[in-house]
Design a protein around this motif. Structure first.
Motif, PDB file in Angstrom:
ATOM      1  N   ARG A  12      33.745  42.220  36.577  1.00 31.30           N
ATOM      2  CA  ARG A  12      33.173  41.829  35.083  1.00 31.30           C
ATOM      3  C   ARG A  12      32.118  43.017  34.507  1.00 31.30           C
ATOM      4  O   ARG A  12      31.499  42.633  33.931  1.00 31.30           O
ATOM      5  N   GLU A  14      32.591  43.778  31.501  1.00 34.41           N
ATOM      6  CA  GLU A  14      32.388  43.494  29.719  1.00 34.41           C
ATOM      7  C   GLU A  14      30.827  42.309  30.177  1.00 34.41           C
ATOM      8  O   GLU A  14      30.524  42.594  29.092  1.00 34.41           O
ATOM      9  N   GLN A  15      31.550  41.598  31.016  1.00 32.05           N
ATOM     10  CA  GLN A  15      30.167  40.050  30.743  1.00 32.05           C
ATOM     11  C   GLN A  15      28.987  40.734  31.446  1.00 32.05           C
ATOM     12  O   GLN A  15      28.106  41.062  30.409  1.00 32.05           O
ATOM     13  N   TRP A  16      28.303  42.003  32.468  1.00 35.96           N
ATOM     14  CA  TRP A  16      27.490  42.679  32.458  1.00 35.96           C
ATOM     15  C   TRP A  16      26.649  43.686  31.081  1.00 35.96           C
ATOM     16  O   TRP A  16      26.404  43.615  30.550  1.00 35.96           O
ATOM     17  N   GLN A  18      27.435  42.366  28.047  1.00 33.98           N
ATOM     18  CA  GLN A  18      27.306  42.094  27.390  1.00 33.98           C
ATOM     19  C   GLN A  18      25.844  41.805  27.770  1.00 33.98           C
ATOM     20  O   GLN A  18      25.012  41.581  27.170  1.00 33.98           O
ATOM     21  N   LEU A  19      25.581  41.241  28.689  1.00 29.79           N
ATOM     22  CA  LEU A  19      24.213  41.358  29.068  1.00 29.79           C
ATOM     23  C   LEU A  19      23.153  42.206  29.437  1.00 29.79           C
ATOM     24  O   LEU A  19      22.041  41.699  28.421  1.00 29.79           O
ATOM     25  N   PHE A 209      23.783  32.960  27.638  1.00 30.90           N
ATOM     26  CA  PHE A 209      23.676  33.801  28.844  1.00 30.90           C
ATOM     27  C   PHE A 209      22.292  32.330  29.260  1.00 30.90           C
ATOM     28  O   PHE A 209      21.439  32.008  28.288  1.00 30.90           O
ATOM     29  N   PRO A 227      26.670  37.473  36.396  1.00 34.07           N
ATOM     30  CA  PRO A 227      28.250  37.494  35.498  1.00 34.07           C
ATOM     31  C   PRO A 227      28.634  37.101  37.192  1.00 34.07           C
ATOM     32  O   PRO A 227      30.132  37.628  36.869  1.00 34.07           O
TER      33      PRO A 227
END
Length: 247
Positions: A12, A14-16, A18-19, A209, A227
């Motif tokens: 993941r 992309e999610q990381w 973003q975080l 988040f 994520p």
């Protein structure tokens, strides 16, 4: 030089990304499946993993150094001088990893980790200066783990209680923690923030988040939805602790 730079394997990415961006980190390396993000203190590398693989959601304890050979020499000398290194064994051994020049550090508790040659040395000035990357070493032999971190040049910092925990900082950024734990030694990942956590919580919430704030014995901790949550290797949350004042 010594800088904290754990590696997190994830499907993941992309999610990381973003975080980490919401936390105030800045991407400074991008080689497809390998991305590195700078905080104000320390770095975190993301490595692409296959969904559901044994690596997915796993963090690897790692640091960066300038001169691998000199780092190995100094580490082995420090271990020899305090009697840790015996019988011709070496605490630090230069190796050729699949990503380049590195040094493997082997500890008495069976834990080992890599010191990689840094691709670039300057910390990104655009990263949030209050955020630090934290690499955790959980060990049934915390005193031996702490000695190994001293050998690599980590700097001890005061801890609030006289127990088996040990805190260190790296000269070029990041925090290293030793925490007692039963079972085989294992790594952990977290962050510290030098300042109030409420504004950071608002920033994370605005980015989509889920983040909850808890008061603990020695300060506040922010828990953000991981994520990778739900995977075999992933805890439910990523934690960001309020940095304790130095004494």
């Amino acid at each position: 030089m010594l800088r904290v730079r754990p590696v997190h394997f994830t499907s993941r990415t992309e999610q990381w990304k973003q975080l980490l961006t919401a936390l105030g980190m800045v991407k400074t390396e991008d080689d497809g499946g390998w991305q590195v993000f700078d905080s104000g203190s320390g770095r975190l590398a993301l490595h692409t993993a296959e969904v559901g693989s044994g690596q997915d959601g796993r963090t690897v304890f790692a640091v960066e150094v300038g001169d691998v050979g000199e780092f190995a020499r100094r580490t082995n000398l420090a271990a020899l001088e305090d009697g840790t290194q015996r019988d011709g064994t070496r605490t630090a051994e230069p190796v050729t990893a699949d990503h380049g020049e590195a040094c493997r550090i082997s500890a008495p508790d069976g834990f080992s980790f890599l010191a990689d040659k840094a691709a670039h040395f300057a910390q990104c000035a655009d990263a949030d200066p209050a955020l630090a990357v934290v690499a955790v070493w959980y060990s049934a032999e915390p005193e031996a783990a702490a000695r190994t971190l001293l050998h690599i040049g980590a700097r001890p910092r005061p801890v609030p209680d006289n127990d088996e925990t040990a805190d260190f900082t790296a000269k070029n950024g990041g925090v290293l923690l030793v925490r007692p734990a039963s079972g085989p030694p294992r790594p952990g990942l977290g962050f510290e923030y030098d300042g109030g956590l409420e504004p950071l919580q608002e920033r994370l919430t605005a980015a989509g988040f889920s983040a909850s704030l808890t008061e603990e014995a020695f300060g506040s901790t922010l828990h953000v939805a991981n994520p990778d949550a739900g995977g075999a290797n992933a805890p439910a949350t990523v934690w960001i602790s309020q940095q304790r004042p130095m004494r």
